[in-house]
Motif scaffolding. Structure first.
Motif, PDB file in Angstrom:
ATOM      1  N   ALA A  29       0.813  -1.213   0.000  1.00  0.00           N
ATOM      2  CA  ALA A  29       0.000   0.000   0.000  1.00  0.00           C
ATOM      3  C   ALA A  29       0.849   1.266   0.000  1.00  0.00           C
ATOM      4  CB  ALA A  29      -0.933   0.006   1.203  1.00  0.00           C
ATOM      5  N   VAL A  30       2.140   1.159   0.394  1.00  0.00           N
ATOM      6  CA  VAL A  30       2.975   2.362   0.445  1.00  0.00           C
ATOM      7  C   VAL A  30       3.606   2.699  -0.896  1.00  0.00           C
ATOM      8  CG1 VAL A  30       3.457   2.145   2.907  1.00  0.00           C
ATOM      9  CG2 VAL A  30       5.024   1.102   1.264  1.00  0.00           C
ATOM     10  N   GLY A  31       3.525   1.761  -1.849  1.00  0.00           N
ATOM     11  CA  GLY A  31       3.952   2.071  -3.207  1.00  0.00           C
ATOM     12  C   GLY A  31       5.372   1.673  -3.567  1.00  0.00           C
ATOM     13  N   ASP A  32       6.339   2.430  -3.146  1.00  0.00           N
ATOM     14  CA  ASP A  32       7.743   2.238  -3.530  1.00  0.00           C
ATOM     15  C   ASP A  32       8.273   0.883  -3.071  1.00  0.00           C
ATOM     16  OD1 ASP A  32      10.348   3.289  -4.508  1.00  0.00           O
ATOM     17  OD2 ASP A  32      10.872   3.076  -2.382  1.00  0.00           O
ATOM     18  N   GLY A  33       9.015   0.196  -3.961  1.00  0.00           N
ATOM     19  CA  GLY A  33       9.539  -1.134  -3.686  1.00  0.00           C
ATOM     20  C   GLY A  33      10.410  -1.211  -2.447  1.00  0.00           C
ATOM     21  N   GLU A  38      10.817  -2.379   3.541  1.00  0.00           N
ATOM     22  CA  GLU A  38      11.034  -1.877   4.902  1.00  0.00           C
ATOM     23  C   GLU A  38       9.795  -2.089   5.772  1.00  0.00           C
ATOM     24  OE1 GLU A  38      13.860  -0.735   6.291  1.00  0.00           O
ATOM     25  OE2 GLU A  38      14.878  -1.153   4.398  1.00  0.00           O
ATOM     26  N   VAL A  39       8.627  -1.851   5.207  1.00  0.00           N
ATOM     27  CA  VAL A  39       7.379  -2.064   5.956  1.00  0.00           C
ATOM     28  C   VAL A  39       7.230  -3.536   6.314  1.00  0.00           C
ATOM     29  CG1 VAL A  39       4.845  -2.028   5.797  1.00  0.00           C
ATOM     30  CG2 VAL A  39       6.171  -0.037   5.054  1.00  0.00           C
ATOM     31  N   HIS A  40       7.526  -4.421   5.367  1.00  0.00           N
ATOM     32  CA  HIS A  40       7.438  -5.855   5.643  1.00  0.00           C
ATOM     33  C   HIS A  40       8.457  -6.282   6.707  1.00  0.00           C
ATOM     34  CE1 HIS A  40       5.336  -6.758   1.572  1.00  0.00           C
ATOM     35  NE2 HIS A  40       4.469  -6.465   2.523  1.00  0.00           N
ATOM     36  N   ASP A  41       9.683  -5.765   6.604  1.00  0.00           N
ATOM     37  CA  ASP A  41      10.704  -6.083   7.613  1.00  0.00           C
ATOM     38  C   ASP A  41      10.266  -5.606   9.002  1.00  0.00           C
ATOM     39  OD1 ASP A  41      12.291  -7.240   5.686  1.00  0.00           O
ATOM     40  OD2 ASP A  41      13.664  -5.530   5.512  1.00  0.00           O
ATOM     41  N   PHE A  42       9.759  -4.378   9.045  1.00  0.00           N
ATOM     42  CA  PHE A  42       9.282  -3.820  10.315  1.00  0.00           C
ATOM     43  C   PHE A  42       8.179  -4.692  10.903  1.00  0.00           C
ATOM     44  CE2 PHE A  42       6.226  -1.178  12.641  1.00  0.00           C
ATOM     45  CZ  PHE A  42       7.043  -0.609  13.600  1.00  0.00           C
ATOM     46  N   ALA A  43       7.210  -5.055  10.068  1.00  0.00           N
ATOM     47  CA  ALA A  43       6.087  -5.872  10.532  1.00  0.00           C
ATOM     48  C   ALA A  43       6.578  -7.231  11.024  1.00  0.00           C
ATOM     49  CB  ALA A  43       5.059  -6.044   9.414  1.00  0.00           C
ATOM     50  N   ASP A  44       7.526  -7.830  10.301  1.00  0.00           N
ATOM     51  CA  ASP A  44       8.058  -9.133  10.719  1.00  0.00           C
ATOM     52  C   ASP A  44       8.765  -9.048  12.064  1.00  0.00           C
ATOM     53  OD1 ASP A  44       7.082 -10.350   8.444  1.00  0.00           O
ATOM     54  OD2 ASP A  44       9.010 -10.327   7.384  1.00  0.00           O
ATOM     55  N   GLU A  45       9.558  -8.002  12.263  1.00  0.00           N
ATOM     56  CA  GLU A  45      10.282  -7.843  13.526  1.00  0.00           C
ATOM     57  C   GLU A  45       9.303  -7.631  14.693  1.00  0.00           C
ATOM     58  OE1 GLU A  45      13.323  -4.859  13.175  1.00  0.00           O
ATOM     59  OE2 GLU A  45      14.209  -5.856  11.442  1.00  0.00           O
TER      60      GLU A  45
END
Length: 88
Positions: A29-33, A38-45
């Motif tokens: 949803a944030v657009g840029d690859g 980074e969003v996925h890494d943050f969510a995983d952590e």
């Protein structure tokens, strides 16, 4: 003891709910690859950390249950000892 158990049980349930929400984060949803990664890494952590908190609070509930059981046993033993001493 029951209040303490209830508090930790509530924390465990809340952490599970948060973990599910974070685990379902849609970084696309944030657009840029790069930002998506980074969003996925943050969510995983955070998902991992929240899982650890939930497991710890669940283990704490188990310990509270064990302590309560032991206190009940000791109370019963004490009552029996006092009853026998009074009778004897």
């Amino acid at each position: 003891m029951e209040d303490l158990r209830k508090t930790f049980s509530t924390i465990t349930r809340r952490m599970e709910n948060v973990r599910k929400v974070i685990g379902g984060a849609d970084g696309d949803a944030v657009g840029d690859g790069k930002l998506v990664d980074e969003v996925h890494d943050f969510a995983d952590e955070w998902k991992y950390g929240i899982t650890q908190i939930g497991e710890t609070t669940a283990a704490t509930v188990d310990m509270i249950d064990e302590i309560a059981t032991k206190f009940d046993e000791l109370d019963k033993d004490l009552m029996e000892t006092l009853t026998e001493a009074k009778a004897g």
